[in-house]
Scaffold this active site. Structure first.
Site, PDB file in Angstrom:
ATOM      1  N   LYS A 126       0.824  -1.222   0.000  1.00 58.41           N
ATOM      2  CA  LYS A 126       0.000   0.000   0.000  1.00 58.41           C
ATOM      3  C   LYS A 126       0.854   1.267   0.000  1.00 58.41           C
ATOM      4  O   LYS A 126       0.609   2.192  -0.776  1.00 58.41           O
ATOM      5  CB  LYS A 126      -0.902   0.037   1.246  1.00 58.41           C
ATOM      6  CG  LYS A 126      -1.969  -1.013   1.309  1.00 58.41           C
ATOM      7  CD  LYS A 126      -2.861  -0.822   2.530  1.00 58.41           C
ATOM      8  CE  LYS A 126      -2.184  -1.131   3.850  1.00 58.41           C
ATOM      9  NZ  LYS A 126      -1.860  -2.554   4.024  1.00 58.41           N
ATOM     10  N   THR A 127       1.839   1.318   0.887  1.00 56.63           N
ATOM     11  CA  THR A 127       2.656   2.526   1.005  1.00 56.63           C
ATOM     12  C   THR A 127       3.426   2.786  -0.281  1.00 56.63           C
ATOM     13  O   THR A 127       3.504   3.923  -0.762  1.00 56.63           O
ATOM     14  CB  THR A 127       3.626   2.403   2.194  1.00 56.63           C
ATOM     15  OG1 THR A 127       2.867   2.287   3.396  1.00 56.63           O
ATOM     16  CG2 THR A 127       4.539   3.609   2.299  1.00 56.63           C
ATOM     17  N   GLU A 170      -3.518   6.084   1.388  1.00 57.40           N
ATOM     18  CA  GLU A 170      -3.300   4.697   1.795  1.00 57.40           C
ATOM     19  C   GLU A 170      -4.510   4.280   2.634  1.00 57.40           C
ATOM     20  O   GLU A 170      -4.918   4.999   3.548  1.00 57.40           O
ATOM     21  CB  GLU A 170      -2.017   4.595   2.602  1.00 57.40           C
ATOM     22  CG  GLU A 170      -1.669   3.189   3.009  1.00 57.40           C
ATOM     23  CD  GLU A 170      -0.244   3.070   3.498  1.00 57.40           C
ATOM     24  OE1 GLU A 170       0.005   2.153   4.286  1.00 57.40           O
ATOM     25  OE2 GLU A 170       0.605   3.894   3.101  1.00 57.40           O
TER      26      GLU A 170
END
Length: 456
Positions: A126-127, A170
């Site tokens: 995600k990051t 995110e």
């Protein structure tokens, strides 16, 4: 028109907001967004940090330490999930009738202030993907607002307040916090067996991602992942797929290992859009960059514009982040789940190092107990392993699990407690040509920073 919730009305009716833990990686970007929208902010924190310096440089008043007096004059108090309810500032706010709001609810409310919200979810990556999308949009003058789970080196921050209607976020599934958001576009990278202490079953986990996808009008999903396809079943949103297989809408061809990462051709429905040479190591970053490419392409960024931005991307902070070159190379990574650990260590193995040394801090007793065998399997990719005792975080060890249960099954592993001792052990065992990677979801990066200080 997005459906308003209770917290949206609170945000609309207040001007003065106090934020507990304002220097935290999750709070700092939200403070920046609120500040840009004209809210009068104060905050408190226990630790000096780079994000806190950024906050202070905006002219926001910050109190060091938590005290009841700090909430004076606030019309709303915001806190992160890590702050306990007996915090003196929360207690004071409740006594004074000041509304309180947990960080994820504030983020959710802010997503309803933007017309084009891109929410990036999934168990892993995600990051990195949020960072990639943000970097592409920034370098192509699209002025996004962004909330990222790690530091993006381009802006040296976890987020930015832009001038457009686009917000990149995110979106974390932990305890269903991402269901507070209202994404217009959702991105689902993968679904793996994490947070089962909360979700209990994989079906419940898939259902949570399904609910998130259902909120958007367009969904980008990993078409190679069976659980992602299951989560996207029967949603009204347009579904665009990305992956390694050529039956995806966006896919990779002619994948080859480069000096710092993989090279590949970006394909869309049989047409080659461009060739990419990544600076972020690991085959998993082919998939991550494809996801970012697909999203930004359909945001109107040219293939050449995306290529240039991605080829300048060297990773988000704590995502295979190179920290220094000594006799050995030092790197740090947030990997805290076996799938992530294996991906990071395999990525290191594909580069030209003599040995890969993993320094791993297990994070939470429940995850370590549930995935013990998977941790052993993942860490066995490394040539040598340094383990720390388990960081319990929010948990009590009712599982009877300890790091020794992992170390005993590895060929070459030691357990070291204390960051100074870990740094000394790294310096003692690392040889010329090795790469040392500190890994974990806690604060193991502090050991890497001590190595940097000791070796200058």
């Amino acid at each position: 028109m997005k459906q308003l919730r209770k917290e949206d009305k609170i945000i609309s009716n207040v001007k003065r907001i106090h934020m507990i833990g304002i220097g935290g990686s999750g709070m700092c970007p939200l403070a920046e967004i609120l500040h840009s929208k004209g809210y009068i902010l104060t905050g408190s924190d226990n630790n000096e940090s780079d994000p806190l310096k950024r906050i202070k440089n905006m002219g926001i008043k910050v109190f060091m330490g938590h005290n009841a007096e700090n909430v004076k004059g606030a019309e709303l108090l915001v806190y992160s999930a890590a702050i306990s309810q007996d915090n003196p500032e929360i207690v004071a706010a409740k006594e004074q009738g000041i509304p309180t709001m947990e960080r994820s609810h504030l983020l959710g409310a802010l997503t309803r202030h933007y017309d084009n919200v891109i929410g990036v979810c999934g168990t892993h990556g995600k990051t990195t993907v949020t960072s990639m999308i943000t970097q592409i949009l920034l370098l192509n003058k699209m002025e996004p607002t962004a909330v990222i789970g790690g530091r993006l080196p381009l802006i040296n921050s976890n987020g930015i307040a832009g001038k457009s209607e686009t917000m990149v976020c995110e979106a974390c599934e932990f305890v269903d916090t991402f269901l507070q958001m209202s994404p217009d576009i959702s991105v689902l990278l993968n679904i793996d067996n994490d947070h089962l202490d909360y979700f209990k079953t994989m079906d419940n986990l898939v259902l949570s991602f399904h609910k998130f996808l259902k909120m958007s009008s367009k969904a980008y999903i990993n078409g190679d992942d069976e659980l992602c396809r299951k989560a996207a079943k029967d949603i009204a949103a347009d579904v665009i797929t990305f992956g390694f297989n050529s039956d995806n809408d966006y896919y990779a061809e002619n994948i080859a290992a480069g000096k710092f990462g993989f090279c590949y051709d970006v394909m869309a429905k049989g047409e080659k859009l461009c060739s990419l040479e990544l600076k972020a190591p690991g085959r998993h970053n082919v998939l991550n960059s494809l996801a970012a490419f697909a999203v930004c392409s359909e945001q109107g960024v040219s293939a050449e514009g995306i290529k240039e931005a991605l080829e300048k991307f060297t990773g988000a902070g704590r995502r295979f982040e190179f920290l220094g070159e000594y006799d050995f190379t030092l790197a740090d990574d947030y990997a805290h789940h076996p799938t992530e650990i294996k991906a990071t260590l395999n990525a290191a193995k594909q580069l030209s190092y003599k040995r890969v040394i993993a320094v791993f801090q297990p994070f939470t007793f429940s995850r370590t107990a549930l995935l013990k065998d998977e941790f052993i399997d993942a860490l066995s990719v490394a040539d040598k392993v340094i383990l720390t005792p388990i960081m319990g975080s929010r948990e009590v060890n009712t599982y009877g699990i300890k790091s020794e249960d992992i170390a005993v099954k590895l060929n070459d592993a030691v357990i070291v407690d204390g960051f100074d001792n870990i740094a000394d052990k790294i310096i003692e065992i690392a040889e010329k040509g090795d790469i040392v990677i500190t890994m974990g979801g806690g604060d193991i990066y502090k050991a890497a920073h001590i190595v940097q200080e000791k070796l200058g």
